[in-house]
Each structure stands twice: as structure tokens, then as C-alpha cells.
Design an enzyme around this catalytic site. Structure first.
Site, PDB file in Angstrom:
ATOM      1  N   LYS A  32      20.953  46.313  94.166  1.00  0.00           N
ATOM      2  CA  LYS A  32      21.266  46.597  95.374  1.00  0.00           C
ATOM      3  C   LYS A  32      23.044  46.475  95.476  1.00  0.00           C
ATOM      4  CE  LYS A  32      18.599  45.051  98.518  1.00  0.00           C
ATOM      5  NZ  LYS A  32      17.939  45.304  99.592  1.00  0.00           N
ATOM      6  N   ARG A 102      20.049  39.406 101.798  1.00  0.00           N
ATOM      7  CA  ARG A 102      19.074  39.885 101.129  1.00  0.00           C
ATOM      8  C   ARG A 102      19.088  39.638  99.534  1.00  0.00           C
ATOM      9  NH1 ARG A 102      17.944  44.817 104.281  1.00  0.00           N
ATOM     10  NH2 ARG A 102      19.736  45.094 105.760  1.00  0.00           N
ATOM     11  N   GLY A 111       9.016  44.586  98.213  1.00  0.00           N
ATOM     12  CA  GLY A 111       8.317  43.532  98.703  1.00  0.00           C
ATOM     13  C   GLY A 111       8.055  42.170  98.020  1.00  0.00           C
ATOM     14  N   MET A 113      10.757  39.991  97.115  1.00  0.00           N
ATOM     15  CA  MET A 113      11.649  39.090  97.606  1.00  0.00           C
ATOM     16  C   MET A 113      12.027  39.309  98.942  1.00  0.00           C
ATOM     17  SD  MET A 113      12.472  38.079  94.647  1.00  0.00           S
ATOM     18  CE  MET A 113      14.056  37.083  94.565  1.00  0.00           C
ATOM     19  N   ARG A 356      18.982  53.470  95.668  1.00  0.00           N
ATOM     20  CA  ARG A 356      18.466  53.042  94.416  1.00  0.00           C
ATOM     21  C   ARG A 356      17.866  54.529  93.931  1.00  0.00           C
ATOM     22  NH1 ARG A 356      14.163  48.806  96.567  1.00  0.00           N
ATOM     23  NH2 ARG A 356      12.401  50.457  97.506  1.00  0.00           N
ATOM     24  N   HIS A 474       4.659  48.835 102.135  1.00  0.00           N
ATOM     25  CA  HIS A 474       4.629  48.139 100.927  1.00  0.00           C
ATOM     26  C   HIS A 474       3.528  48.843 100.047  1.00  0.00           C
ATOM     27  CE1 HIS A 474       2.569  44.912  98.655  1.00  0.00           C
ATOM     28  NE2 HIS A 474       3.744  44.615  98.077  1.00  0.00           N
ATOM     29  N   ARG A 596     -11.594  56.485  62.186  1.00  0.00           N
ATOM     30  CA  ARG A 596     -12.423  55.161  61.795  1.00  0.00           C
ATOM     31  C   ARG A 596     -13.923  55.976  61.527  1.00  0.00           C
ATOM     32  NH1 ARG A 596      -9.443  53.239  66.335  1.00  0.00           N
ATOM     33  NH2 ARG A 596      -8.504  51.194  65.982  1.00  0.00           N
ATOM     34  N   ARG A 652      -9.914  57.062  57.393  1.00  0.00           N
ATOM     35  CA  ARG A 652     -10.196  55.740  56.608  1.00  0.00           C
ATOM     36  C   ARG A 652     -11.544  55.238  56.459  1.00  0.00           C
ATOM     37  NH1 ARG A 652      -9.349  50.856  60.677  1.00  0.00           N
ATOM     38  NH2 ARG A 652     -11.410  51.326  61.417  1.00  0.00           N
ATOM     39  N   GLU A 779      -2.423  45.597  57.033  1.00  0.00           N
ATOM     40  CA  GLU A 779      -2.722  44.986  58.085  1.00  0.00           C
ATOM     41  C   GLU A 779      -3.063  43.521  58.120  1.00  0.00           C
ATOM     42  OE1 GLU A 779      -6.464  47.003  59.525  1.00  0.00           O
ATOM     43  OE2 GLU A 779      -7.089  47.372  57.670  1.00  0.00           O
ATOM     44  N   SER A 798      -0.261  53.092  56.439  1.00  0.00           N
ATOM     45  CA  SER A 798      -0.146  52.933  57.912  1.00  0.00           C
ATOM     46  C   SER A 798      -0.392  51.757  58.558  1.00  0.00           C
ATOM     47  CB  SER A 798      -1.585  53.670  58.309  1.00  0.00           C
ATOM     48  OG  SER A 798      -1.511  53.964  59.563  1.00  0.00           O
ATOM     49  N   GLY A 800      -1.693  48.828  60.332  1.00  0.00           N
ATOM     50  CA  GLY A 800      -2.869  48.668  61.274  1.00  0.00           C
ATOM     51  C   GLY A 800      -2.576  47.327  62.248  1.00  0.00           C
ATOM     52  N   THR A 801      -1.785  47.775  63.182  1.00  0.00           N
ATOM     53  CA  THR A 801      -1.215  46.701  63.784  1.00  0.00           C
ATOM     54  C   THR A 801      -2.201  45.640  64.789  1.00  0.00           C
ATOM     55  OG1 THR A 801      -0.548  48.262  65.450  1.00  0.00           O
ATOM     56  CG2 THR A 801       1.238  47.427  63.742  1.00  0.00           C
ATOM     57  N   ASN A 802      -3.155  46.336  64.883  1.00  0.00           N
ATOM     58  CA  ASN A 802      -4.325  45.335  65.554  1.00  0.00           C
ATOM     59  C   ASN A 802      -4.450  44.238  64.821  1.00  0.00           C
ATOM     60  OD1 ASN A 802      -4.311  47.563  67.591  1.00  0.00           O
ATOM     61  ND2 ASN A 802      -6.098  48.602  66.496  1.00  0.00           N
ATOM     62  N   ASP A 803      -5.193  44.676  63.576  1.00  0.00           N
ATOM     63  CA  ASP A 803      -5.429  43.464  62.533  1.00  0.00           C
ATOM     64  C   ASP A 803      -4.027  42.725  62.057  1.00  0.00           C
ATOM     65  OD1 ASP A 803      -8.188  43.104  62.083  1.00  0.00           O
ATOM     66  OD2 ASP A 803      -8.092  45.207  61.168  1.00  0.00           O
ATOM     67  N   CYS A 865      -1.186  53.035  63.164  1.00  0.00           N
ATOM     68  CA  CYS A 865      -2.367  53.702  63.734  1.00  0.00           C
ATOM     69  C   CYS A 865      -3.136  52.662  64.785  1.00  0.00           C
ATOM     70  CB  CYS A 865      -3.320  54.287  62.743  1.00  0.00           C
ATOM     71  SG  CYS A 865      -3.949  52.910  61.625  1.00  0.00           S
ATOM     72  N   TYR A 885       5.297  58.533  61.462  1.00  0.00           N
ATOM     73  CA  TYR A 885       4.681  59.082  62.749  1.00  0.00           C
ATOM     74  C   TYR A 885       3.902  57.918  63.330  1.00  0.00           C
ATOM     75  CZ  TYR A 885       0.645  58.249  59.633  1.00  0.00           C
ATOM     76  OH  TYR A 885      -0.237  57.856  58.667  1.00  0.00           O
TER      77      TYR A 885
HETATM   78  C1  PEP Z   1      -5.941  48.226  63.047  1.00  0.00           C
HETATM   79  O1  PEP Z   1      -6.205  46.928  62.553  1.00  0.00           O
HETATM   80  O2  PEP Z   1      -4.678  48.320  63.534  1.00  0.00           O
HETATM   81  C2  PEP Z   1      -6.635  49.412  62.785  1.00  0.00           C
HETATM   82  C3  PEP Z   1      -6.213  50.518  63.253  1.00  0.00           C
HETATM   83  O3  PEP Z   1      -7.660  49.180  62.388  1.00  0.00           O
HETATM   84  P1  PEP Z   1      -9.129  48.725  63.395  1.00  0.00           P
HETATM   85  O4  PEP Z   1      -8.625  48.669  64.958  1.00  0.00           O
HETATM   86  O5  PEP Z   1      -9.882  49.557  63.359  1.00  0.00           O
HETATM   87  O6  PEP Z   1      -9.421  47.473  62.897  1.00  0.00           O
HETATM   88 MG    MG Z   2      -7.777  47.051  61.348  1.00  0.00          MG
END
Ligand code: PEP
Ligand code: MG
Length: 915
Positions: A32, A102, A111, A113, A356, A474, A596, A652, A779, A798, A800-803, A865, A885
Site C-alpha cells: 500500500k 492503516r 481483511g 489487518m 494494487r 471480505h 505405479r 516402475r 528416493e 527419477s 521419488g521425492t515422497n520417499d 515423479c 522433466y
Molecule cells: C516417491 O516416493 O516419490 C514416489 C513417486 O513413489 P511412491 O509415492 O509410489 O512411493
Molecule cells: Mg517411492
């Protein structure tokens, strides 16, 4: 820690076409403050004032809520500057200067502040205001508003738990009842000067009763209190909830703007409004907004009175309207974006209080970006940068099913404030809405009007319906940003909070009853109405609508074409069946990044063969069961390869702990026993044997294929037999076989041997050749750390960022729900690391793996992935570390494509700057 130094400048003045700051100084002056300075510089009519910087906020919290010594003197100089420009004096009993205080954070926080208007009024200065304005009612109205806002924000006179109304509003209602007995919905404008005086008296009594303190009379004390309250509100619950949702760091702090008052409440030649340079819901290029005659700004956004559309000003105040139209054009050509601005008209003269970049729906964002390029206001790269990637979600949001809606009955109409169609059970209070949503119910939050306290309920709800308030209330602002379906100002609806009912046209709905709302048309329907897919889905996925018949689709398509022009990072998809594959390809996926294979075994009676395989006591039995699975798997691969038409498919091999497939209930175990012709005891014994204490760290991933190579053999055979079949049809097939959970190079080598052997066998049998890759997931941390060793065998990685997140943080991805929210509250983690990559920790492992991998194999293909592959910040990170990718769920493909294009443009811009 911010340090006070003698030379530090804490106060930035603006007024009279001159400003110490400018629009580029958002970090220091807040959004602002920076834009007030910018508007002053370009000659727009802005009342003078000053901004106290965000550094003071940081200092305030670093120094036990105290201020730098220099601040007071600089604030006094700021006030003196305003006094000079206006010829008024702060606290003067003849020509008093009144100010608005303000907040103004770097990113607007609607809304969250608080604002205090008419500061500087007391029992003496109010009399001067009566004299100067020659308008007694106006002066006392200002005074009562001041006490109301100051009492609420600074002195904490607010709704107590269990109360449904603000105490000041209750006092107003009580007075109205006394003055106009038995009348409903009496407008505030009917309260005369005497009534306003009475309110001032009642408000002061209320403050005294609730706080035990007198209302402060010295303007300097008032100013100090107000500034403290703004800084204090940075850490209030609502602000914290909002920051968490939108990932705004706490250390940014807020600025405070002190600005000379202009008055929209002096009578019929005055008013206040909020306007957008284009329609923020649809994106259409029309002057859009609303105003209230004889009102101060807060009245418009608070939703207390329902405002008039801004177009009506054309007849009521043609000169002011013409000036607003002029300002509208100046704003867009200067800021090169749709603006959301606040204005006040004081006796026919327009003043600008804020501008804004306007919040908009995803639909509007795409349309505005595309049309602004056509209008040559911006270029295509700027257009790509303008659409927040996450917002594309809204373009894919559902609409009502066309047949279902025909038989549904409209029971009320309101303003279309957040597009899309929503249906759910109604709740009248945020807490109960949250509780119901937690239980899995689809919920609509219904309120007379919403306030920031309702935020949690709004997040939990499918849609929001209010009886009062306009498109900038709001409810509307917040809904739009969240992409929630919202109808507001449906004034035919009467909500009874105590009875937990709403009544409309003689029909009463109880808490828990179904209602449906159309936030695109602003309509409310009784009962549950089936929803249908968005136009983009209808064109791309369902193919029930032609591209040429949908402007929305064409805008989307144009944006995606520009994305392709900019992008380097490819976007693949996580898909496990032909239908998902087809959807993703329609959204522009350039291949499958993760199939999967275990998901292929959950359907129908496939699970029986799978269970038979798991329960097998020896290799022979296992091979027999695998033989039953092979055709299923092969058929799915054929379908997917055919849909891909030559695009690559990362497949996989089996990954999850096997016990996930087994029945754990006695009844289900008996059923399975009967099917497999064994005793229930055999089943329960084997289930017990397979039990693991830490299944996620147990016998899963490549460890399955290492111990039972016949599983990998079957999977490889299914892949290659399917490839042979599809190749026979003249379609190219590019399988990329991926081995999960590898930590040791030898694990991968053993699995690769199996794959190559089977490939050769099938090639011979089918008299064909295959082009394929074998690679691995990264992973677990060891894989990242020895990535150079692994890359000797792996043709691709690749992530496997979950694991990888789970194993790096030692934090179970399935159990983190019980403590992560608290971690986010305490800012131990800024964002949920399972949603957005922990760039510092997990990200470092990824960078290490990329570097080591490329060293050993310069042409190694790199992808991701995990779920992060569809989250914009993570996508941008993946671009920066040079992945080839990202892969994400089909419906997130457009989001990832946009984020990938933005990352490329950001990179190019940074490189240009460096030069
Ligand atoms: C992961 O671990 O990121 C993954 C893609 O495999 P999953 O989620 O099936 O374990
Ligand atoms: Mg995994």
C-alpha cells in the site's frame, strides 16, 4: 536483527506530487505504502501522508515490542509535513488534522489487518469539525466511527466467545430499536446528529465497561496506540492463519500508513468505493466495482450495507465518474495490470486511497493476461508471468451438470463472487463447518456476512454463501483468492444463528440440509445439484464441447502455447491406466513419468491373483500366480502405449510392502481362503508372517525383485510383450523401466540383468527390436550420495521425492499429519515438506545426485515423479537444478506447464540482469 542507527530512515513522506519512496519499494514500504508513493508521483489525487517502514515492525518484534529512538521525531516531522500541505493542525481546536492509520504488508492480506479512521478526534476537536464542515451529523458520525474502530482494534472491545455480533454493532442496533421501534434493516444514514452523539456516549461507556479504561483523548496518544495496534496485529491469529495459507514469511513484517483523512460521509455529494479496472471474476474489460453514497471506505468492504454498482455513478455524479474512468486508464497503462483500487469522493472530488494488482479468479487471470497482450499493454512473456500457476486449478473447477440444473429451483440470487459450482450441507458457523468437513462432509458455509474470523470455515467449505455484502466484501475477496465458489449479498436469505436455520421465500433450511450455489451466476439452489466438469475439461477430456465454442478454452490454449514457447522443462504425468494417460496427454503431458504398476492390481479380481502371488510358499506357486497377472498387466500397457503414440513411458516395477494387498479382517480372510481353496488359518498365518514393524522401511521397492526375481521377470515380460504388440500396429513405443528404492549399485545391476534378459527373449520370440532405457528412482539418501556409482548402470534418475522426503527427514509421510500442522505454526517448517520440496535439505541431496550422476554419465536423463512435481515452487526448483522433466497427476499438468514456463522466463530475466 534490525538495528537502530542514527541515520536510519523510518518514515517516508508522500503528498503534493512528491514522495520519498516509489512503487518498487514494496519490501520496505509494504504494497500500500509503495503504491501510495507511486500514485503521488504520477500525479493522481492522493491525500498526503507518510509510511512507517516494515523495518520498524521487525525492530518492534526483535526488541520486546519497543520502537527505535529516532522514530518519534520522524513521525512528528511526517505530521508536520501533512500540516504544512493542508494548512491544518493535529489536535487543533479550529482546523484539526484527522488521519487514517492503516496497515500495509508487502503482499496484501485482505481483511487480516486493521484500519483506524478519523484519528485525532476528541470532545474538543469534534466541535471544530462541526464548525469547519458545517455538518453536525457528519462530525459526530466520524467521531463514533473512530471510537468504534479504535475501541475494537486498539482496546480489544470485540465479540466474546459465544457472541454472534460485535458489541459496537449491538449498541447501534439497540439505539436504532429505540429511535425506530419495530423497524428492520434501518440504514445508518437515518441516525441523525443527536443519535450519533448518543452513540458516542454509549460507545465510550461500552469501552469503559469492557476495558476499565477511559477512551484516550490526546491525539498523539491515539496515534501511538493505533501504530502499536497495527504492528501488534501482524501477529494476531487471523494474520498468522492467512500467512500460513499463502506462505508469507513472518519476518517480512507490515508497514503502517498514516494518511490525511478525506471524507466520503459528508453528505449526498460524497461517497466511498472499491473498483477494479476489469471484472475480477470473469476478466472482462469493464469498469467494475461498487460504491456507497455518504459512507466511509470501511462501509463498502465490511458488507454492512449492500453497495451500488459503480456504473450508477455515471448518472449520480457524472464529473466524478469521468474522473474515475480517467484514473482507471492511467492506472492500467502505468501499472500494466488489472488494478483494484479504493477511492473516496468528498464533495464531488475524487481521492485515491489505494491501488494494487487486483486479486482475480483463475478464469479472469487467464483472460486478462491474454487480452492485455492483444491490447499491446504487455508482451506474451509478461502474460505467462501474470497468471499464478496454482490458479489454473480453478479453470478446471466444476460447473453444474446441465441436465441436473434444469430441474433445480433457484431460491435466491446474490452476487457472483467466486466462480464454479458447489453443493454441500449448510453450516452457519465456521467452527461447525470445520468439524463437519473434518468428518468428510461436503460443506457450504452460510453467513449473514463473513469476517476474518470465518477464515478457517471458509477454507474447509466447498462454497460460501452470504446474505449481505458486495463483490468486494471480505467473503468475496477471500473466496476469489482461494478459488472457492462464492455467492454473496443474497439478501432474500434470512439467517437465524440461534436457531441454526435460514429462511428464504417461506422455506426454512436447517443446519445440515443440502444447498447448491453457482458462484458464476450468483444463484442459490435448494437441495443437492450434480456438478459437471469445466469447459476446458469438456473440450479436452470429455470432448463434449468444441474448442471454437469456448472462449475460456481458447484463452487457456493460447496461454499454454506461450508456455511451450518459453519452457525448457518437460512435463510428464503420473498415470496408471489408459484413461489417465489420455487425459494427461490432452493436457499436454509429454509422456508418463511414473506408472505405479501396483495400482494395476487393485481392480476387480486382479487382486485375487495378486494375493495368491503374495501368499505363495515357493517359487513355483509364485510363478503360477504371476502367470495370471501377466495378461492384465500387458493389456494395460498396450492401452497406455497406444494412447502415448510414441511418447516415453516410465514404468516402475512393484514397490509397496506386499502386506498392503492382504485382507486383515477375519471375514475378508475367510472369503479369500474360500477363493484360493485353502484354510482361513493358512491365510491368517501368512498375513502374520508378512507383518512388518516399519513396512515403509521393510521388504519393499527393489528388495521385492531382488528376493523374488520372478516378479520383475513377469513385469518386464508384460512391458515388452505389450511393446511388441503396439509396435506391430505401427506405433512407436519408448519404455523406460524404473527400479524403485535403490540404495546400492548392485541392487540395480541385478534388476537390470533381468530386464535385459527378458527383453532379448521377447524380441526373439516376437521377431522385433526394442528401444528402451533402464533407470532408477532416487528416493533414499544413500542413492543420492553415491549417485555417480549408480549412474554407471542407470540411464536415468527419477527423484521419488515422497520417499526421499520421508527418508531424509526421518518423517513418515503417512503419519506426519499429527505434528506437521504444529510445525508449520511454529515455523519449524515454512511449508509442508511433502507438498513443496524442502529445498535446503532434500533439495541439496537432489542437487548432489544430479551433479554426481552427470559426472558419471553426461547424458543421463533426470526427472522427478514425487507429488512435488505438480507444485509450482517445486517445479521451479526442478528447473533451476536442471532436471529434464517433472511428472505430476494429469489434472495438475497445466499447472506444472505454466510453472515450468515461468521458471524459464525468470531464469532468462535474471541472466539478462546479470549482463
Ligand atoms: C516417491 O516416493 O516419490 C514416489 C513417486 O513413489 P511412491 O509415492 O509410489 O512411493
Ligand atoms: Mg517411492
Amino acid at each position: 536483527m534490525a538495528k537502530a542507527s542514527k541515520a536510519a530512515k523510518y518514515v517516508y513522506n508522500f503528498g503534493n506530487k512528491k514522495a520519498d519512496g516509489d512503487g518498487s519499494m514494496r519490501a520496505l514500504l509494504g504494497g500500500k505504502g509503495a503504491n501510495l508513493a507511486e500514485m503521488t508521483r504520477i500525479g493522481l489525487p492522493v491525500p498526503p501522508g507518510f509510511t512507517i517502514t516494515t523495518e520498524v515492525c521487525t525492530y518492534y518484534y526483535d526488541h520486546k515490542r519497543t520502537y527505535p529512538k529516532e522514530l518519534q521525531r520522524q513521525v512528528e516531522a511526517g505530521i508536520a509535513n501533512m500540516e504544512k500541505i493542508l494548512g491544518k493542525k493535529f489536535g487543533d481546536t479550529e482546523k484539526p488534522l484527522l488521519v487514517a492509520v492503516r496497515s500495509g504488508a508487502r503482499d496484501s492480506m485482505p481483511g487480516m489487518m486493521d484500519t483506524i479512521l478519523n484519528l485525532g478526534l476528541n470532545d474538543q476537536t469534534v466541535l471544530a469539525l462541526v464548525k469547519v464542515s458545517k455538518n453536525e451529523r457528519f462530525a459526530w458520525d466520524c467521531y463514533r466511527r473512530f471510537i468504534q474502530m479504535y475501541g475494537d482494534v486498539v482496546m480489544g472491545v470485540q465479540k466474546r466467545p459465544g457472541e454472534d455480533h460485535e458489541p459496537f454493532e449491538t449498541a447501534i442496533e439497540e439505539l436504532k430499536e429505540k429511535l425506530f421501534p419495530g423497524q428492520h434493516d434501518v440504514e445508518d444514514t437515518r441516525i441523525d446528529a443527536k443519535g450519533m452523539k448518543e452513540l458516542v456516549h454509549r460507545f465510550k461507556e461500552l469501552v469503559k465497561k469492557r476495558t476499565g479504561q477511559e477512551f484516550p483523548t490526546d491525539p498523539w496518544d491515539q496515534l501511538k496506540g493505533a501504530v502499536g495496534a497495527v504492528f501488534g496485529s501482524w501477529m494476531n491469529d487471523r494474520a498468522i492463519v492467512y500467512r500460513r495459507k499463502y506462505n508469507i514469511p513472518q519476518e517480512w513484517g507490515t508497514a503502517v500508513n498514516v494518511q490525511a483523512m478525506v471524507f466520503g460521509n459528508t453528505g449526498e455529494r460524497s461517497g466511498s468505493g472499491v473498483a477494479f479496472t476489469r471484472d475480477p471474476a470473469s476478466g472482462e474489460k469493464v469498469f467494475y466495482g461498487e460504491f456507497l453514497i455518504n459512507a466511509q471506505g470501511e462501509d463498502v468492504v465490511a458488507g454492512v450495507r449492500t453497495p451500488e454498482p459503480v456504473a450508477k455513478l455515471k448518472n449520480i455524479m457524472p464529473a466524478a465518474y469521468a474522473e474515475l474512468e480517467r484514473i482507471r486508464k492511467v492506472l492500467e497503462s502505468h501499472f500494466k495490470d488489472m488494478q483494484d483500487f479504493e477511492f473516496t469522493i468528498e464533495e464531488d472530488k475524487v481521492f485515491m486511497l489505494q491501488t494494487r494488482n487486483g486479486k482475480r479468479t483463475g478464469l479472469a487471470a487467464v483472460r486478462i493476461a491474454v487480452e492485455m497482450v492483444k491490447e499491446k499493454l504487455i508482451n506474451w512473456e509478461q502474460a505467462v508471468m501474470k497468471v499464478p500457476a496454482e490458479q489454473l486449478d480453478q479453470l478446471l473447477a466444476p460447473v453444474f451438470d446441465r441436465t441436473a440444473i434444469r430441474s433445480a429451483k433457484v431460491i435466491a440470487k446474490g452476487l457472483p463472487a467466486g466462480p464454479g459450482a458447489a453443493t454441500g450441507r449448510i453450516y452457519f458457523n465456521a467452527e461447525r463447518a470445520v468439524e463437519a468437513a473434518d468428518k468428510g462432509e461436503k460443506v457450504l458455509l452460510v453467513r449473514v456476512e463473513t469476517s476474518p474470523e470465518d477464515l478457517r470455515g471458509m477454507i474447509a467449505a466447498e462454497g460460501i454463501l452470504t446474505a449481505r455484502g458486495g463483490v468486494s466484501s471480505h467473503a468475496a475477496l477471500v473466496a476469489r483468492q482461494m478459488g472457492k465458489v462464492c455467492v454473496c449479498g443474497a439478501s432474500a436469505i434470512q439467517v437465524d444463528y440461534n436457531a441454526k436455520t435460514m429462511t428464504v421465500g417461506g422455506q426454512t433450511f436447517n443446519q445440515g440440509d443440502f444447498l447448491s450455489i453457482d458462484g458464476t451466476a450468483g444463484e442459490v439452489y435448494a437441495g443437492e445439484v450434480k456438478t459437471a466438469a469445466s469447459e476446458i475439461i469438456q473440450v479436452l477430456v470429455e470432448r463434449t464441447l468444441k474448442a471454437k465454442d469456448s472462449q475460456t478454452f481458447q484463452n487457456y490454449d493460447q496461454l499454454m502455447k506461450w508456455c511451450n514457447q518459453a519452457t525448457r522443462l518437460q512435463v510428464r504425468t503420473n498415470a496408471d491406466n489408459p484413461e489417465q494417460t489420455a487425459n494427461a496427454v490432452a493436457f499436454g503431458a509429454t509422456g508418463i513419468g511414473l506408472c505405479r504398476t501396483e495400482h494395476m492390481f487393485f481392480e476387480g479380481d486382479r487382486i485375487d491373483a495378486m494375493r495368491e502371488m503374495i501368499l505363495a510358499e515357493n517359487t513355483e506357486e509364485r510363478q503360477q500366480a504371476l502367470g495370471k497377472l501377466l495378461p492384465y498387466q500387458r493389456e494395460d500397457f498396450i492401452g497406455m502405449f497406444a494412447e502415448l503414440k510414441g511418447l516415453p513411458a516410465t514404468i516402475r516395477f512393484l514397490d509397496p510392502p506386499l502386506h498392503e494387498f492382504l485382507p486383515h479382517e477375519e471375514e475378508a480372510q475367510s472369503e479369500l481362503a474360500a477363493k484360493l481353496n485353502v484354510s482361513p488359518e493358512t491365510i491368517s498365518k501368512r498375513v502374520k508372517e508378512l507383518h512388518e514393524f516399519n513396512p515403509m522401511l521393510g521388504h519393499r521397492g527393489c528388495r521385492l525383485g531382488i528376493v523374488y526375481p520372478e516378479i520383475s521377470e513377469m513385469q518386464a515380460r508384460a512391458v515388452f510383450e505389450a511393446a511388441a504388440e503396439v509396435q506391430k500396429r505401427g506405433i512407436k513405443v519408448k519404455p523406460e523401466i524404473m527400479i524403485p528404492l535403490v540404495g546400492y549399485p548392485k541392487e540395480l545391476q541385478l534388476q537390470i540383468e533381468v530386464v535385459h534378459r527378458v527383453a532379448e527373449e521377447v524380441a526373439k520370440e516376437k521377431k522385433t527390436k526394442f528401444t528402451y532405457l533402464v533407470g532408477t528412482m532416487i528416493e533414499i539418501p544413500r542413492a543420492a550420495l553415491v549417485a555417480d556409482e549408480i549412474a554407471k548402470d542407470a540411464q536415468f534418475f527419477s527423484f521419488g521425492t515422497n520417499d526421499l522426503t520421508q527418508t531424509t527427514l526421518g518423517m513418515s509421510r503417512d503419519d506426519s499429519g499429527s505434528f506437521l500442522p504444529r510445525y508449520q505454526e511454529l515455523e519449524i517448517v515454512k511449508q509442508n515438506p511433502f507438498a513443496s520440496i524442502d529445498q535446503v535439505g532434500v533439495g541439496k541431496l537432489m542437487e548432489t545426485a544430479c551433479e554426481l550422476g552427470r559426472k558419471a554419465r553426461p547424458d543421463i536423463k533426470l526427472g522427478i515423479c514425487g507429488e512435488h512435481g505438480g507444485e509450482p515452487t517445486s517445479v521451479k526448483f526442478c528447473h533451476r537444478i536442471g532436471l529434464n522433466y517433472v511428472s505430476c497427476s494429469p489434472f495438475r499438468v497445466p499447472i506444472a506447464r505454466l510453472a515450468a514456463a515461468q521458471a524459464a522466463i525468470e531464469e532468462a530475466r535474471a541472466a539478462k540482469k546479470k549482463k
